[in-house]
Design a protein around this motif. Structure first.
Motif, PDB file in Angstrom:
ATOM      1  N   ASN A   1      47.049  54.223  45.265  1.00  0.00           N
ATOM      2  CA  ASN A   1      48.486  53.950  45.265  1.00  0.00           C
ATOM      3  C   ASN A   1      49.286  54.968  46.076  1.00  0.00           C
ATOM      4  N   PHE A   2      48.606  56.013  46.599  1.00  0.00           N
ATOM      5  CA  PHE A   2      49.296  56.944  47.490  1.00  0.00           C
ATOM      6  C   PHE A   2      49.724  56.191  48.744  1.00  0.00           C
ATOM      7  N   PRO A   3      50.887  56.535  49.319  1.00  0.00           N
ATOM      8  CA  PRO A   3      51.375  55.823  50.509  1.00  0.00           C
ATOM      9  C   PRO A   3      50.352  55.714  51.626  1.00  0.00           C
ATOM     10  N   LEU A   4      49.512  56.745  51.775  1.00  0.00           N
ATOM     11  CA  LEU A   4      48.534  56.738  52.860  1.00  0.00           C
ATOM     12  C   LEU A   4      47.500  55.627  52.683  1.00  0.00           C
ATOM     13  N   PHE A   5      47.152  55.296  51.417  1.00  0.00           N
ATOM     14  CA  PHE A   5      46.088  54.326  51.155  1.00  0.00           C
ATOM     15  C   PHE A   5      46.596  52.994  50.607  1.00  0.00           C
ATOM     16  N   ALA A   6      47.849  52.947  50.159  1.00  0.00           N
ATOM     17  CA  ALA A   6      48.362  51.750  49.499  1.00  0.00           C
ATOM     18  C   ALA A   6      48.432  50.570  50.461  1.00  0.00           C
ATOM     19  N   ILE A   7      48.229  49.383  49.934  1.00  0.00           N
ATOM     20  CA  ILE A   7      48.386  48.159  50.711  1.00  0.00           C
ATOM     21  C   ILE A   7      49.622  47.420  50.211  1.00  0.00           C
ATOM     22  N   LYS A   8      50.153  46.558  51.057  1.00  0.00           N
ATOM     23  CA  LYS A   8      51.376  45.844  50.703  1.00  0.00           C
ATOM     24  C   LYS A   8      51.102  44.870  49.568  1.00  0.00           C
ATOM     25  N   ARG A   9      51.953  44.901  48.570  1.00  0.00           N
ATOM     26  CA  ARG A   9      51.822  44.029  47.396  1.00  0.00           C
ATOM     27  C   ARG A   9      52.874  42.940  47.446  1.00  0.00           C
ATOM     28  N   ASP A  10      52.557  41.782  46.898  1.00  0.00           N
ATOM     29  CA  ASP A  10      53.504  40.669  46.844  1.00  0.00           C
ATOM     30  C   ASP A  10      54.274  40.720  45.541  1.00  0.00           C
ATOM     31  N   SER A  11      55.569  40.479  45.599  1.00  0.00           N
ATOM     32  CA  SER A  11      56.392  40.523  44.386  1.00  0.00           C
ATOM     33  C   SER A  11      56.126  39.329  43.464  1.00  0.00           C
ATOM     34  N   ASP A  12      55.550  38.258  44.010  1.00  0.00           N
ATOM     35  CA  ASP A  12      55.197  37.082  43.205  1.00  0.00           C
ATOM     36  C   ASP A  12      53.866  37.346  42.518  1.00  0.00           C
ATOM     37  N   PRO A  13      53.825  37.395  41.171  1.00  0.00           N
ATOM     38  CA  PRO A  13      52.557  37.681  40.473  1.00  0.00           C
ATOM     39  C   PRO A  13      51.436  36.719  40.835  1.00  0.00           C
ATOM     40  N   LEU A  14      51.784  35.487  41.209  1.00  0.00           N
ATOM     41  CA  LEU A  14      50.764  34.491  41.511  1.00  0.00           C
ATOM     42  C   LEU A  14      50.202  34.646  42.926  1.00  0.00           C
ATOM     43  N   LYS A  15      50.826  35.494  43.721  1.00  0.00           N
ATOM     44  CA  LYS A  15      50.310  35.778  45.068  1.00  0.00           C
ATOM     45  C   LYS A  15      49.804  37.203  45.202  1.00  0.00           C
ATOM     46  N   ASP A  16      50.128  38.035  44.234  1.00  0.00           N
ATOM     47  CA  ASP A  16      49.750  39.452  44.285  1.00  0.00           C
ATOM     48  C   ASP A  16      48.237  39.600  44.112  1.00  0.00           C
ATOM     49  N   GLN A  17      47.596  40.243  45.075  1.00  0.00           N
ATOM     50  CA  GLN A  17      46.153  40.469  45.014  1.00  0.00           C
ATOM     51  C   GLN A  17      45.801  41.841  44.445  1.00  0.00           C
ATOM     52  N   GLY A  18      46.819  42.581  43.983  1.00  0.00           N
ATOM     53  CA  GLY A  18      46.566  43.882  43.402  1.00  0.00           C
ATOM     54  C   GLY A  18      46.430  44.966  44.452  1.00  0.00           C
ATOM     55  N   GLY A  19      46.111  46.172  44.000  1.00  0.00           N
ATOM     56  CA  GLY A  19      45.960  47.308  44.890  1.00  0.00           C
ATOM     57  C   GLY A  19      44.589  47.351  45.541  1.00  0.00           C
ATOM     58  N   ARG A  20      44.395  48.387  46.367  1.00  0.00           N
ATOM     59  CA  ARG A  20      43.119  48.532  47.065  1.00  0.00           C
ATOM     60  C   ARG A  20      41.975  48.790  46.078  1.00  0.00           C
ATOM     61  N   TRP A  21      42.286  49.492  44.996  1.00  0.00           N
ATOM     62  CA  TRP A  21      41.282  49.762  43.955  1.00  0.00           C
ATOM     63  C   TRP A  21      41.931  49.545  42.599  1.00  0.00           C
ATOM     64  N   GLU A  22      41.332  48.709  41.775  1.00  0.00           N
ATOM     65  CA  GLU A  22      41.848  48.469  40.429  1.00  0.00           C
ATOM     66  C   GLU A  22      40.676  48.273  39.481  1.00  0.00           C
ATOM     67  N   SER A  23      40.878  48.665  38.237  1.00  0.00           N
ATOM     68  CA  SER A  23      39.814  48.521  37.240  1.00  0.00           C
ATOM     69  C   SER A  23      39.537  47.047  36.972  1.00  0.00           C
ATOM     70  N   LEU A  24      38.360  46.782  36.468  1.00  0.00           N
ATOM     71  CA  LEU A  24      37.978  45.419  36.124  1.00  0.00           C
ATOM     72  C   LEU A  24      38.972  44.818  35.138  1.00  0.00           C
ATOM     73  N   TYR A  25      39.329  45.576  34.110  1.00  0.00           N
ATOM     74  CA  TYR A  25      40.232  45.042  33.090  1.00  0.00           C
ATOM     75  C   TYR A  25      41.586  44.676  33.690  1.00  0.00           C
ATOM     76  N   ARG A  26      42.111  45.533  34.566  1.00  0.00           N
ATOM     77  CA  ARG A  26      43.410  45.246  35.173  1.00  0.00           C
ATOM     78  C   ARG A  26      43.364  43.972  36.015  1.00  0.00           C
ATOM     79  N   MET A  27      42.296  43.805  36.771  1.00  0.00           N
ATOM     80  CA  MET A  27      42.193  42.607  37.610  1.00  0.00           C
ATOM     81  C   MET A  27      42.087  41.341  36.764  1.00  0.00           C
ATOM     82  N   VAL A  28      41.307  41.405  35.689  1.00  0.00           N
ATOM     83  CA  VAL A  28      41.153  40.235  34.824  1.00  0.00           C
ATOM     84  C   VAL A  28      42.453  39.910  34.096  1.00  0.00           C
ATOM     85  N   THR A  29      43.103  40.945  33.588  1.00  0.00           N
ATOM     86  CA  THR A  29      44.215  40.739  32.661  1.00  0.00           C
ATOM     87  C   THR A  29      45.577  40.669  33.334  1.00  0.00           C
TER      88      THR A  29
END
Length: 540
Positions: free
Chosen positions: A458-486
């Motif tokens: 989530n640091f600016p150097l590594f962060a990727i652009k996120r979509d404000s629409d939850p149904l289009k948001d693919q999450g961050g570059r690295w996220e835990s399994l639980y966060r991605m599922v839930t």
């Protein structure tokens, strides 16, 4: 009924069935919602079901939102935020003059970025949620296009799929004679023991695959009452877990300040304890109380021995079933949805959320193919990562004599099947994590590394652009399994597994490196200490 009306029968007025009825009505279908039980808003059924709790996650919330914003607001107000797990660990020690003593230590483990993004799940009563959904469909028109007619204490007796157009069914209201009716479309949302699925297997010429199996565990519902002055006896904003390997206790908060507890244990454990209770000699220690005193002493203190034994005697000890079937549809006539298509064990808290997501995915596919009387547009297909695989499914639905609805239902099966297989696998795997892994030093190390990598991504150097629409948001570059599922309803469950596979390799490598450094440091420390002693001896 006017000649241009399209009728749909939704069998099962549970959570998923009722949401399906509301969704179809919003797209111009004339819907009949069928339920063999009585109205849960009346009489003893509501009282009997009131203790069963669910964890509503963003996947479920976004599915509700796709049907009604006002419904979402009411449901979210009803739920109690849970920001993470509260793990109850037993520490066994000796107290002078008292012998062995079990002391409970608690550790909070946040699910995601609660402080930064408000990520949480919500504890909500199954009955309260069901009532909100039924109240919503009661507020829709009662006849004509876009209406829902709910029939309680009425069951599906038979379904005839041989008609060229639609489905003939036989319905029977309690105390009345069976009645034959005709519908253009039938949805089976009637649970793991689905009558629609049974009739679909029997009455169609479809090559239908079906499998069901039980987990080795069963479950029992218990409760902790409100505390003095209407207070919570446990922290309300956590899912409480007592992980004990072969069995596990969980607790979720209720609006009335009580907690609903669920004990998961091998079916043989319940059977053995029941047998011991049946032959218990007067004055002998109660085996159920002794189990809780040894494994869950703080929970026993809050619920009380008498209440524990009453619940043990009176509440059912139910099994945990998994249902797998394929395909989910038959032509343009029938579709299975929710537990009727994919019942799963509850260890990821996604059964209801996944069922609600079925409805959202179905709605977007119906709209995409123009398969409803009044489709909503624009409505892109869900999961942009998957739509490339749907090139063979023409939006115009002109191939052969297939209707738009037939192609929409075929697309639903094609798109949804990999996701449902993925979440069923994850649900089985998550029991090990909840029941024992959360106590493992290696698990805690991997979890810490997971958290560090999430923060770094989530640091600016590594962060990727996120979509404000939850149904289009693919999450961050690295996220835990639980966060991605839930917390990422824009990610299909199978995409979550694909991402996690490569992340797991990174975590394994990092854990070995960290573990190697720790071991090397420990060995070096021991060596230096003994070397120092050796030099001192030689000096003398």
């Amino acid at each position: 009924m006017s000649t241009d009306e399209r009728t749909a029968l939704v069998v099962g007025a549970g959570l998923v069935g009722t949401l399906t009825a509301a969704m179809l009505a919003s797209r111009g279908w004339t819907v009949t919602l069928l339920e063999s039980r009585s109205d849960p808003r009346e009489g003893t059924h509501a009282e009997r079901a009131r203790s069963i709790n669910l964890a509503l996650s963003p996947r479920g919330i976004e599915a509700l939102r796709s049907v009604s914003e006002e419904l979402v607001e009411r449901v979210v107000r009803e739920g109690i935020e849970m920001r993470g797990r509260m793990v109850h660990k037993n520490k066994v020690g000796k107290v002078k003059g008292k012998g062995r003593e079990v002391r409970v230590e608690k550790e909070g483990q946040d699910y995601g970025r609660y402080e930064e993004e408000g990520e949480c799940i919500r504890s909500i009563s199954r009955t309260a949620l069901g009532i909100h959904l039924l109240d919503h469909v009661d507020g829709l028109p009662s006849e004509g296009r876009g209406s829902v007619t709910t029939r309680f204490e009425t069951k599906l007796v038979e379904m005839d799929l041989r008609k060229e157009d639609g489905v003939d069914v036989v319905l029977q209201k309690k105390g009345e004679q069976p009645k034959k009716m005709h519908f253009h479309f039938v949805v089976g949302g009637d649970g793991a023991y689905s009558k629609v699925r049974q009739q679909m297997m029997r009455g169609s010429k479809l090559r239908f695959d079906y499998r069901q199996f039980y987990a080795p565990h069963s479950y029992l519902e218990l409760s902790i009452p409100p505390g003095p002055n209407d207070t919570f006896l446990l922290e309300p904003n956590y899912l409480h877990i007592w992980p004990r390997g072969e069995f596990m206790l969980i607790a979720l908060a209720n609006q009335d300040k009580s907690f609903t507890l669920t004990l998961f244990a091998h079916d043989s454990t319940f059977t053995s304890l029941d047998a011991e209770l049946a032959s218990l000699a007067p004055g002998a220690p109660n085996p159920v109380v002794e189990l809780f005193r040894r494994e869950f002493p703080d929970a026993l203190e809050q619920m009380g021995e008498e209440a524990l034994l009453q619940s043990w005697r009176e509440n059912p000890k139910d099994g945990l079933i998994t249902v797998e079937c394929s395909p989910y549809h038959y032509k343009d006539k029938v579709l299975l949805i929710g537990d009727a298509a994919h019942a799963m064990v509850p260890f990821y808290g996604q059964g209801m959320n996944c069922g609600f997501e079925d409805v959202r995915v179905l709605s977007s596919i119906l709209d995409h193919f123009g398969a409803s009387p009044s489709p909503l547009v624009p409505s892109p297909l869900p999961y942009s990562l998957e739509t490339a695989s749907l090139a063979s499914f023409s939006k115009s639905a002109t191939e052969g004599d297939e209707t738009a609805l037939a192609r929409a239902l075929a697309t639903y099966t094609h798109l949804r099947a990999p996701s449902l297989a993925a979440i069923q696998t994850l649900a089985h795997q998550n029991y090990t994590e909840m029941a024992s892994s959360v106590l493992s030093p290696l698990y805690l190390l991997r979890r810490s590394l997971d958290s560090i990598l999430t923060s770094v991504s989530n640091f600016p150097l590594f962060a990727i652009k996120r979509d404000s629409d939850p149904l289009k948001d693919q999450g961050g570059r690295w996220e835990s399994l639980y966060r991605m599922v839930t917390f990422r309803p824009g990610l299909a469950y199978e995409e979550v597994i694909r991402r996690r596979d490569w992340q797991a390799k990174v975590l394994d490598w990092a854990a070995k490196v960290v573990g190697g450094v720790v071991v090397a440091g420990a060995v070096a420390g021991v060596g230096l200490r003994y070397a120092s002693r050796y030099r001192l001896v030689r000096a003398n």
